[in-house]
Design a protein around this motif. Structure first.
Motif, PDB file in Angstrom:
ATOM      1  N   VAL A 170      73.541  26.153  15.394  1.00 43.33           N
ATOM      2  CA  VAL A 170      72.692  27.268  14.989  1.00 43.33           C
ATOM      3  C   VAL A 170      71.401  27.193  15.788  1.00 43.33           C
ATOM      4  O   VAL A 170      70.734  26.154  15.806  1.00 43.33           O
ATOM      5  CB  VAL A 170      72.380  27.214  13.477  1.00 43.33           C
ATOM      6  N   THR A 171      71.045  28.282  16.463  1.00 43.46           N
ATOM      7  CA  THR A 171      69.793  28.324  17.209  1.00 43.46           C
ATOM      8  C   THR A 171      68.866  29.358  16.586  1.00 43.46           C
ATOM      9  O   THR A 171      69.305  30.420  16.138  1.00 43.46           O
ATOM     10  CB  THR A 171      70.019  28.643  18.701  1.00 43.46           C
ATOM     11  N   LEU A 172      67.577  29.040  16.563  1.00 43.34           N
ATOM     12  CA  LEU A 172      66.553  29.897  15.962  1.00 43.34           C
ATOM     13  C   LEU A 172      65.519  30.246  17.022  1.00 43.34           C
ATOM     14  O   LEU A 172      64.760  29.378  17.460  1.00 43.34           O
ATOM     15  CB  LEU A 172      65.866  29.172  14.791  1.00 43.34           C
ATOM     16  N   GLY A 173      65.501  31.492  17.472  1.00 40.83           N
ATOM     17  CA  GLY A 173      64.516  31.900  18.462  1.00 40.83           C
ATOM     18  C   GLY A 173      64.599  31.083  19.743  1.00 40.83           C
ATOM     19  O   GLY A 173      63.572  30.630  20.266  1.00 40.83           O
ATOM     20  N   THR A 174      65.793  30.919  20.267  1.00 35.55           N
ATOM     21  CA  THR A 174      66.016  30.114  21.477  1.00 35.55           C
ATOM     22  C   THR A 174      66.163  31.032  22.690  1.00 35.55           C
ATOM     23  O   THR A 174      66.943  31.985  22.647  1.00 35.55           O
ATOM     24  CB  THR A 174      67.285  29.255  21.311  1.00 35.55           C
ATOM     25  N   PRO A 175      65.454  30.767  23.785  1.00 34.03           N
ATOM     26  CA  PRO A 175      65.524  31.638  24.974  1.00 34.03           C
ATOM     27  C   PRO A 175      66.790  31.403  25.794  1.00 34.03           C
ATOM     28  O   PRO A 175      66.755  30.833  26.891  1.00 34.03           O
ATOM     29  CB  PRO A 175      64.270  31.263  25.753  1.00 34.03           C
ATOM     30  N   HIS A 176      67.920  31.876  25.299  1.00 31.14           N
ATOM     31  CA  HIS A 176      69.199  31.609  25.955  1.00 31.14           C
ATOM     32  C   HIS A 176      69.274  32.214  27.356  1.00 31.14           C
ATOM     33  O   HIS A 176      69.954  31.676  28.231  1.00 31.14           O
ATOM     34  CB  HIS A 176      70.344  32.131  25.091  1.00 31.14           C
ATOM     35  N   SER A 177      68.608  33.330  27.567  1.00 27.85           N
ATOM     36  CA  SER A 177      68.595  33.954  28.896  1.00 27.85           C
ATOM     37  C   SER A 177      67.260  33.802  29.593  1.00 27.85           C
ATOM     38  O   SER A 177      67.044  34.385  30.652  1.00 27.85           O
ATOM     39  CB  SER A 177      68.956  35.448  28.774  1.00 27.85           C
ATOM     40  N   GLY A 178      66.350  33.041  28.994  1.00 35.46           N
ATOM     41  CA  GLY A 178      65.042  32.816  29.595  1.00 35.46           C
ATOM     42  C   GLY A 178      63.992  33.779  29.068  1.00 35.46           C
ATOM     43  O   GLY A 178      64.280  34.924  28.774  1.00 35.46           O
ATOM     44  N   THR A 179      62.763  33.283  28.953  1.00 32.42           N
ATOM     45  CA  THR A 179      61.658  34.100  28.473  1.00 32.42           C
ATOM     46  C   THR A 179      60.550  34.148  29.520  1.00 32.42           C
ATOM     47  O   THR A 179      60.276  33.166  30.196  1.00 32.42           O
ATOM     48  CB  THR A 179      61.101  33.573  27.137  1.00 32.42           C
ATOM     49  N   ARG A 180      59.902  35.319  29.613  1.00 33.91           N
ATOM     50  CA  ARG A 180      58.838  35.508  30.589  1.00 33.91           C
ATOM     51  C   ARG A 180      57.454  35.353  29.975  1.00 33.91           C
ATOM     52  O   ARG A 180      56.448  35.594  30.652  1.00 33.91           O
ATOM     53  CB  ARG A 180      58.960  36.905  31.211  1.00 33.91           C
ATOM     54  N   VAL A 181      57.366  34.962  28.713  1.00 33.55           N
ATOM     55  CA  VAL A 181      56.083  34.903  28.039  1.00 33.55           C
ATOM     56  C   VAL A 181      55.216  33.780  28.605  1.00 33.55           C
ATOM     57  O   VAL A 181      55.729  32.788  29.139  1.00 33.55           O
ATOM     58  CB  VAL A 181      56.288  34.707  26.515  1.00 33.55           C
ATOM     59  N   ALA A 182      53.893  33.946  28.520  1.00 35.03           N
ATOM     60  CA  ALA A 182      52.904  32.924  28.910  1.00 35.03           C
ATOM     61  C   ALA A 182      53.152  32.376  30.310  1.00 35.03           C
ATOM     62  O   ALA A 182      53.462  31.196  30.474  1.00 35.03           O
ATOM     63  CB  ALA A 182      52.885  31.790  27.888  1.00 35.03           C
ATOM     64  N   PRO A 183      52.981  33.199  31.351  1.00 36.02           N
ATOM     65  CA  PRO A 183      53.235  32.723  32.719  1.00 36.02           C
ATOM     66  C   PRO A 183      52.351  31.552  33.135  1.00 36.02           C
ATOM     67  O   PRO A 183      52.740  30.763  33.999  1.00 36.02           O
ATOM     68  CB  PRO A 183      52.966  33.965  33.577  1.00 36.02           C
ATOM     69  N   PRO A 228      62.358  39.365  27.064  1.00 37.68           N
ATOM     70  CA  PRO A 228      62.471  40.274  25.924  1.00 37.68           C
ATOM     71  C   PRO A 228      63.029  39.575  24.694  1.00 37.68           C
ATOM     72  O   PRO A 228      63.582  38.480  24.799  1.00 37.68           O
ATOM     73  CB  PRO A 228      63.438  41.340  26.449  1.00 37.68           C
ATOM     74  N   VAL A 229      62.922  40.242  23.536  1.00 36.54           N
ATOM     75  CA  VAL A 229      63.362  39.582  22.301  1.00 36.54           C
ATOM     76  C   VAL A 229      64.855  39.306  22.316  1.00 36.54           C
ATOM     77  O   VAL A 229      65.320  38.340  21.697  1.00 36.54           O
ATOM     78  CB  VAL A 229      62.986  40.427  21.064  1.00 36.54           C
ATOM     79  N   GLU A 230      65.631  40.127  23.037  1.00 38.28           N
ATOM     80  CA  GLU A 230      67.084  39.941  23.078  1.00 38.28           C
ATOM     81  C   GLU A 230      67.496  38.691  23.847  1.00 38.28           C
ATOM     82  O   GLU A 230      68.673  38.321  23.826  1.00 38.28           O
ATOM     83  CB  GLU A 230      67.757  41.166  23.695  1.00 38.28           C
ATOM     84  N   THR A 231      66.540  38.038  24.502  1.00 39.99           N
ATOM     85  CA  THR A 231      66.891  36.816  25.224  1.00 39.99           C
ATOM     86  C   THR A 231      67.336  35.706  24.286  1.00 39.99           C
ATOM     87  O   THR A 231      67.973  34.744  24.708  1.00 39.99           O
ATOM     88  CB  THR A 231      65.710  36.335  26.079  1.00 39.99           C
ATOM     89  N   ALA A 232      67.009  35.843  23.008  1.00 40.91           N
ATOM     90  CA  ALA A 232      67.425  34.837  22.032  1.00 40.91           C
ATOM     91  C   ALA A 232      68.863  35.036  21.573  1.00 40.91           C
ATOM     92  O   ALA A 232      69.343  34.289  20.716  1.00 40.91           O
ATOM     93  CB  ALA A 232      66.482  34.846  20.827  1.00 40.91           C
ATOM     94  N   CYS A 233      69.547  36.041  22.116  1.00 41.45           N
ATOM     95  CA  CYS A 233      70.975  36.237  21.840  1.00 41.45           C
ATOM     96  C   CYS A 233      71.806  35.442  22.851  1.00 41.45           C
ATOM     97  O   CYS A 233      71.387  35.241  23.998  1.00 41.45           O
ATOM     98  CB  CYS A 233      71.346  37.717  21.942  1.00 41.45           C
TER      99      CYS A 233
END
Length: 286
Positions: A170-183, A228-233
């Motif tokens: 079970v993953t909770l808010g995991t960047p499976h496709s990568g996140t661009r936040v906080a460069p 994006p938020v969908e990266t956690a999918c």
């Protein structure tokens, strides 16, 4: 399942937290932001209690073959894995919820904040899982990973043979496709590994035929640490994955929110088939 109170995450960057125009600020948003700040404050108070690794129960002493034994626990042990620059204290409420609903063996793993490679952390997780299996006599475990912890566990399952040991991840808010936040955080090697297109994420995108682990990914429409938020999918053709959309719950609240805890318990208590996974995809729990 519907929860009427929404939670919006406290964002590290103010411009991502607040709209550019004051008119965009609703009372619901202000209440939700205040609640997320309260969650952060509470976690900061608990943080020192989780710095050290928890004590491990000793291995059972060998007994006579004639010694009566209690029936083996039906539910496998649960391993809790925290996120970036965090520790096991983030799971205090979730751990209590799981224990109250029949999970007798719960363990948390702290990995060092100085860890600079997800692969290294995944190897540590693998050794920890083997030790748990040897100590408890269980052949498999379940894993719950928050944020980076979910990515570490996924690498262990997909790339290090962990699917032999992990029944459900079970993953909770995991960047499976990568996140661009906080460069600006790119100075840290692990943050760079969580960027879209990183070598590590490309490894996870490779074929994984026959993977035995079932994945359940909780993603939030208000998780601003996921961009994006969908990266956690999870989107991988070889993985049995259920993506659970959580409405109105922020990144910090995912391991705390009671509705998410119910969803996690349901995920861990379900024996999934491929067809059931496909039907359940997109379930909303909060």
């Amino acid at each position: 399942m519907t929860v009427t109170k929404a939670v919006l995450p406290l964002l590290p960057l103010c411009q991502r937290l607040l709209p550019s125009r004051p008119a965009g600020l609703s009372m619901a948003l202000l209440k939700a932001t205040a609640l997320e700040i309260a969650i952060l404050a509470g976690h900061l108070l608990l943080y020192p209690s989780g710095i050290q690794q928890e004590r491990r129960a000793p291995l059972p002493a060998p007994g006579s073959p004639d010694t009566p034994r209690l029936p083996a626990e039906a539910k496998p042990p649960v391993v809790l894995l925290h996120g970036f620059i965090d520790n096991r204290s983030v799971f205090v409420l979730l751990r209590r919820s799981l224990a109250q609903h029949g999970r007798q063996h719960l363990e948390s793993l702290n990995y060092s904040p100085l860890t600079c490679d997800i692969r290294t952390a995944a190897e540590l997780l693998g050794r920890h899982v083997e030790e748990i299996c040897a100590r408890t006599g269980s052949s498999r475990v379940d894993v719950v990973g928050h944020s980076l912890g979910g990515l570490i566990a996924r690498y262990y399952v997909q790339r290090l043979g962990g699917d032999l040991r992990v029944r459900t991840l079970v993953t909770l808010g995991t960047p499976h496709s990568g996140t661009r936040v906080a460069p600006l955080a790119n100075a840290h090697p692990i943050v760079r590994q969580m960027r879209p297109g990183s070598a590590l994420l490309e490894e996870l995108a490779r074929p994984a035929p026959g993977c035995r682990t079932h994945f359940v990914s909780f993603w939030s429409d208000l998780d601003h640490l996921m961009d994006p938020v969908e990266t956690a999918c999870i989107d991988h053709p070889d993985l049995l994955a259920q993506n659970v959309r959580v409405s109105g719950v922020g990144h910090l609240a995912l391991p705390v929110h009671p509705a998410v805890a119910v969803g996690i318990r349901q995920a861990l208590d379900t024996e999934w088939t491929e067809a059931e996974t496909a039907r359940a995809d997109g379930l909303t729990v909060a």
